[in-house]
Each structure stands twice: as structure tokens, then as C-alpha cells.
Enzyme design. Structure first.
Site, PDB file in Angstrom:
ATOM      1  N   SER A  29      34.793  34.346  38.417  1.00 54.96           N
ATOM      2  CA  SER A  29      33.736  33.372  38.656  1.00 54.96           C
ATOM      3  C   SER A  29      33.171  33.545  40.067  1.00 54.96           C
ATOM      4  CB  SER A  29      34.270  31.942  38.496  1.00 54.96           C
ATOM      5  OG  SER A  29      35.120  31.587  39.578  1.00 54.96           O
ATOM      6  N   ARG A  48      24.467  36.538  44.211  1.00 53.95           N
ATOM      7  CA  ARG A  48      23.673  37.651  44.753  1.00 53.95           C
ATOM      8  C   ARG A  48      24.005  37.937  46.216  1.00 53.95           C
ATOM      9  NH1 ARG A  48      20.468  34.667  41.348  1.00 53.95           N
ATOM     10  NH2 ARG A  48      19.686  35.808  39.540  1.00 53.95           N
ATOM     11  N   GLY A 107      27.000  39.823  46.697  1.00 53.81           N
ATOM     12  CA  GLY A 107      28.003  40.873  46.589  1.00 53.81           C
ATOM     13  C   GLY A 107      29.420  40.381  46.355  1.00 53.81           C
ATOM     14  N   VAL A 108      29.602  39.080  46.093  1.00 53.46           N
ATOM     15  CA  VAL A 108      30.946  38.541  45.911  1.00 53.46           C
ATOM     16  C   VAL A 108      31.593  39.120  44.653  1.00 53.46           C
ATOM     17  CG1 VAL A 108      32.315  36.452  45.528  1.00 53.46           C
ATOM     18  CG2 VAL A 108      30.420  36.427  47.154  1.00 53.46           C
ATOM     19  N   LEU A 109      30.857  39.127  43.548  1.00 53.85           N
ATOM     20  CA  LEU A 109      31.420  39.643  42.304  1.00 53.85           C
ATOM     21  C   LEU A 109      31.752  41.123  42.430  1.00 53.85           C
ATOM     22  CD1 LEU A 109      32.206  39.343  39.347  1.00 53.85           C
ATOM     23  CD2 LEU A 109      29.807  39.755  38.736  1.00 53.85           C
ATOM     24  N   ARG A 110      30.854  41.898  42.992  1.00 55.87           N
ATOM     25  CA  ARG A 110      31.104  43.331  43.149  1.00 55.87           C
ATOM     26  C   ARG A 110      32.356  43.569  43.983  1.00 55.87           C
ATOM     27  NH1 ARG A 110      28.661  48.306  42.740  1.00 55.87           N
ATOM     28  NH2 ARG A 110      27.013  47.321  41.514  1.00 55.87           N
ATOM     29  N   SER A 119      31.924  36.325  28.972  1.00 54.18           N
ATOM     30  CA  SER A 119      31.031  35.227  28.624  1.00 54.18           C
ATOM     31  C   SER A 119      29.573  35.656  28.762  1.00 54.18           C
ATOM     32  CB  SER A 119      31.312  34.012  29.506  1.00 54.18           C
ATOM     33  OG  SER A 119      31.265  34.358  30.876  1.00 54.18           O
ATOM     34  N   GLU A 120      29.320  36.634  29.642  1.00 56.73           N
ATOM     35  CA  GLU A 120      27.992  37.231  29.812  1.00 56.73           C
ATOM     36  C   GLU A 120      28.144  38.747  29.779  1.00 56.73           C
ATOM     37  OE1 GLU A 120      25.206  35.206  32.682  1.00 56.73           O
ATOM     38  OE2 GLU A 120      27.107  34.395  33.428  1.00 56.73           O
ATOM     39  N   TYR A 150      29.044  43.388  32.955  1.00 56.14           N
ATOM     40  CA  TYR A 150      30.163  44.265  33.265  1.00 56.14           C
ATOM     41  C   TYR A 150      29.898  45.757  33.063  1.00 56.14           C
ATOM     42  CZ  TYR A 150      32.638  39.929  33.801  1.00 56.14           C
ATOM     43  OH  TYR A 150      33.021  38.691  34.244  1.00 56.14           O
ATOM     44  N   PHE A 178      41.738  35.829  26.544  1.00 54.78           N
ATOM     45  CA  PHE A 178      42.674  35.561  27.635  1.00 54.78           C
ATOM     46  C   PHE A 178      41.925  35.135  28.886  1.00 54.78           C
ATOM     47  CE2 PHE A 178      41.943  40.137  27.086  1.00 54.78           C
ATOM     48  CZ  PHE A 178      41.397  40.504  28.310  1.00 54.78           C
TER      49      PHE A 178
END
Length: 412
Positions: free
Chosen positions: A81, A88, A90-93, A117-118, A122, A412
Site C-alpha cells: 500500500s 507518485r 517513488g514509494v511503491l517502486r 487489486s489493481e 505490477y 493471501f
């Protein structure tokens, strides 16, 4: 603003989980407690802005069946999350890269998998659609089901509280795991996860029940977990449904007996089937009007190799294969380059090579083909796999194919 990315501490779990719950719209108390038990703290990451959790990602230590039946150590990506205040940036990357680098450094898991979920998120991280699921709404009032005659010899026993039958069900499930790529072995605590049944999520249905199929010796040969939803139309005609959660059986007789039971429940003319294998055998036990079942498929599991060589060597191949793959992997550059894959139904090797490539593809396409979900030839027709040696694509596509479709039995 800058963020700090680090491994979670046990004392921070509540704050970490609250951020995840906020991102996904809230979780039930029962679900929270199960995740508290299952969370692997030392494999969980948090992105912090001062004292606020603004991003999260975790890993579960799974063993997943791959083609050939081996249970391969697999990193299960979960709890991903990013707070809406920090999109936008760069946290997810950063979270996804750190995860994969950590898995690579540990050196024990050649694969990473996730549910999405999206799904559009990925692919840029190298994950490909590795398994689909079948959903259906079967008009049991009009669809005829034919089961093996041996089904008549089995005794069916209803257990109103599904949790009380968990030991018997787990014994059946564990025998089924090696039979299909994508299935997960249940470590301690995971037997509780398929039983999650928060009242707020039932939408008027009964609590989860279970029916067991037993042979003449009282041995459990299969089970189905289900709920019932009673409804009546404006004319007083029953329009309720049977909601199938999961079903496993050790032989065709038990399988047929369980499906016949679900088809025959009174006052429930619709059997709502969710998350079944796309090649589920009930499709061939009904009469020809499959339209009355309203079948449809959707994405279920995304996967990627963390170590291309180890991942390709971990599975077997349905026919002999000897091919040099040139793999592009921008997100995990240690995977990029040429790999010599040689193997058959008994085993395989996959090593680095400098020889000319026979096929070129990205890690995303390799991921989609890995469990047998998508044929390499199909990806080639889409221009996503390029053939440099005539005949290499067809030969490799046949070798990667599996005789059963991959399937993830639960999330999971």
C-alpha cells in the site's frame, strides 16, 4: 518530502496495519487477528514520513507447486500500500525493489508471487499473469449434472461449523497440492485463512458450512465449504443461491458426489462458483448448455522469477527442451542476459551462456509462461517473444505447457 524505508519492528505492527487497512477500506477484526499471527515481521517493510506509515509491503514464506509437482520456496508479496498523500513519489517502486533485492540476497526463493487489486500496477516490476480463475453462476434448475456411478457409494455428512472440520479438510488439501501448479502448501496458521467468514461480508448468507464425502471406512475423500443465501422473487418463487467457497476431492467419485450435493440443495436455483481452476472438471459433467452456467475467468496470480536460472531449473518440462533464452529484466538486472535451458519431464538445468539466443523475451512474458498459464507461441503471435532459430518457439512452447491449468486456491 523524504521518506525512510526500513524493516518493520514488532511494536510498530498496529500502526503499520492501520495504514494498510485505510488503503483497502478496512478489515474485519477476525481478519486482523489472523494477519497479526501470520505476518512475518522481519520480512515486512514500512515507508515512514516522520512518525507516519506512508507505505507498506510484506512477504510470506510459501512453498508453491510448480510443473512437475515440486514444492518450491516462493516469496508471497502482500500488504502492499501507499498512502494517498504520497502517491507518485517513488514509494511503491522503492518498496518493490527492496523486496526483490532482499529475496535475492537471502538466496532461498527463486520465485515471487502476488495477487493484485489493481493488475496494471505490477507489470512494470516484471510480474506476469501466471494463473487465472474461473467464476460461474450455474442455473441448477435447468443444467443437468452427470456424476460417476461410484459417487453413489460415498456418504455425505454436513458440518454446520466449517472450522470444526478443518483437520479433515486440511488432510485432503495437502494431498491435492502437488497435483496442480500454483497451489500453496499450508504452513502453521494458514489452515485458518480459507475459513475467514466475517459477518459483515456475508451479505445475508448463512455462516460457512462444510460437507464431507466419506468412503465406507469413514475416510474423508473430499470436502466443500459453502454458504446459503435465501431469496424470493415478487411472486414468491425461490431465487436463492448456494455460495461455493472451495472444494477439493481425492478422486472422481468424491468430486462428483460433492458437486451433485451442491446442485441439489432445495430452494437455491443458483450455484455461485468463485475461484475455480479454468479447466475444472465440472465443466465436462454438465450437459451442453454451458451458457446457463455463465462462466467467466479473471486474473488470479501474478509471478516473476527472482532468479531466472534457479526458477527454470526448479520445474520440469512436458517434452525435451534445449533452448537459449535472452531475457530482458530492467527491474532486476541480475536476471538479464542469455540462459541455456535444457530439460524434460525428469528435470532441468538452466545456466548462463554466451551462445546466440534462440528466443528473446522479457521477464514478464517468461513469468506468464512459467506455470503454464499462457503458451509461449501465443505470446509470440502477439510479438512479445521473438524467434531467432526456426522452430525454437514451437518446441519451447510445447515444453512449457502443462496438462492441468495453474491455479491459486486462495489469496493471501
Amino acid at each position: 518530502m523524504s521518506t525512510e524505508l526500513r524493516v518493520l519492528r514488532a511494536s510498530e505492527w498496529d500502526k503499520w496495519y492501520e495504514g494498510i487497512s485505510r488503503a483497502f477500506g478496512g478489515f474485519d477484526t477476525e481478519e486482523r487477528e489472523i494477519y497479526r499471527e501470520l505476518t512475518e515481521i522481519d520480512r515486512s517493510l514500512a515507508a515512514w514520513d516522520r512518525d507516519e506509515v506512508v507505505g507498506s509491503a510484506g512477504l510470506f514464506s510459501f512453498r508453491m507447486t510448480v510443473p512437475g509437482g515440486a514444492a518450491v520456496p516462493t516469496a508471497g508479496v502482500t500488504m502492499v500500500s501507499v498512502a494517498p498523500t504520497h502517491r507518485r513519489r517513488g514509494v511503491l517502486r522503492a518498496l518493490m525493489r527492496r523486496q526483490l533485492e532482499d529475496v535475492r540476497e537471502a538466496g532461498t526463493e527463486p520465485l515471487a508471487v502476488l495477487t493484485a487489486s489493481e493488475p496494471t500496477i505490477y507489470g512494470r516490476f516484471g510480474y506476469g499473469l501466471a494463473a487465472r480463475q474461473l467464476d460461474a453462476d450455474i442455473d441448477t434448475a435447468r443444467v443437468r449434472l452427470t456424476v460417476p456411478p461410484e459417487s453413489d457409494a460415498l456418504r455425505l455428512r454436513i458440518v454446520d461449523d466449517a472450522a470444526s472440520a478443518v483437520t479433515a479438510c486440511e488432510a485432503v488439501y495437502e494431498q491435492r497440492v502437488p497435483a496442480r501448479p500454483g497451489m500453496l502448501r499450508h504452513g502453521p496458521g494458514w489452515e485458518r485463512y480459507p475459513l475467514l467468514d466475517p459477518p459483515a461480508g456475508r451479505e445475508g448468507a448463512t455462516p460457512l458450512a462444510c460437507v464431507l464425502a466419506e468412503d465406507a471406512h469413514g475416510e474423508v475423500r473430499g470436502y466443500a465449504r459453502y454458504a446459503l443465501k435465501s431469496e424470493w422473487d415478487e411472486h414468491g418463487v425461490p431465487s436463492g443461491s448456494v455460495l461455493l467457497r472451495d472444494l477439493e476431492a481425492l478422486d472422481p467419485a468424491a468430486y462428483g458426489a460433492l458437486w451433485r450435493f451442491l446442485f441439489g440443495i432445495d430452494l437455491k436455483p443458483v450455484l455461485r462458483v468463485r475461484n475455480r481452476p479454468v479447466d475444472d472438471a465440472w465443466l465436462h459433467m454438465i450437459d451442453d448448455d454451458v451458457r446457463l452456467c455463465r462462466p467467466r475467468w479473471r486474473d488470479a496470480l501474478f509471478a516473476r522469477p527472482v532468479d531466472v536460472g534457479a526458477a527454470l531449473a526448479a520445474r520440469t518440462y512436458s517434452r525435451p527442451v534445449d533452448v537459449i533464452l535472452e531475457v530482458a529484466d530492467e527491474f532486476c538486472p541480475w536476471n538479464a542476459g542469455r540462459w541455456h535451458l535444457a530439460g524434460d519431464e525428469k528435470g532441468a538445468t538452466c545456466e548462463r551462456t554466451s551462445e546466440p539466443a534462440d528466443l528473446s523475451l522479457s521477464v514478464r512474458e517468461l513469468s506468464a509462461a512459467y506455470l503454464g498459464c499462457t503458451a509461449l507461441r501465443t505470446l509470440g503471435c502477439a510479438g512479445l517473444v521473438r524467434e531467432s532459430r526456426a522452430g525454437a518457439l514451437g518446441a519451447a512452447s510445447g515444453a512449457f505447457a502443462t496438462d492441468v491449468a495453474p491455479w491459486l486456491p486462495h489469496g493471501f
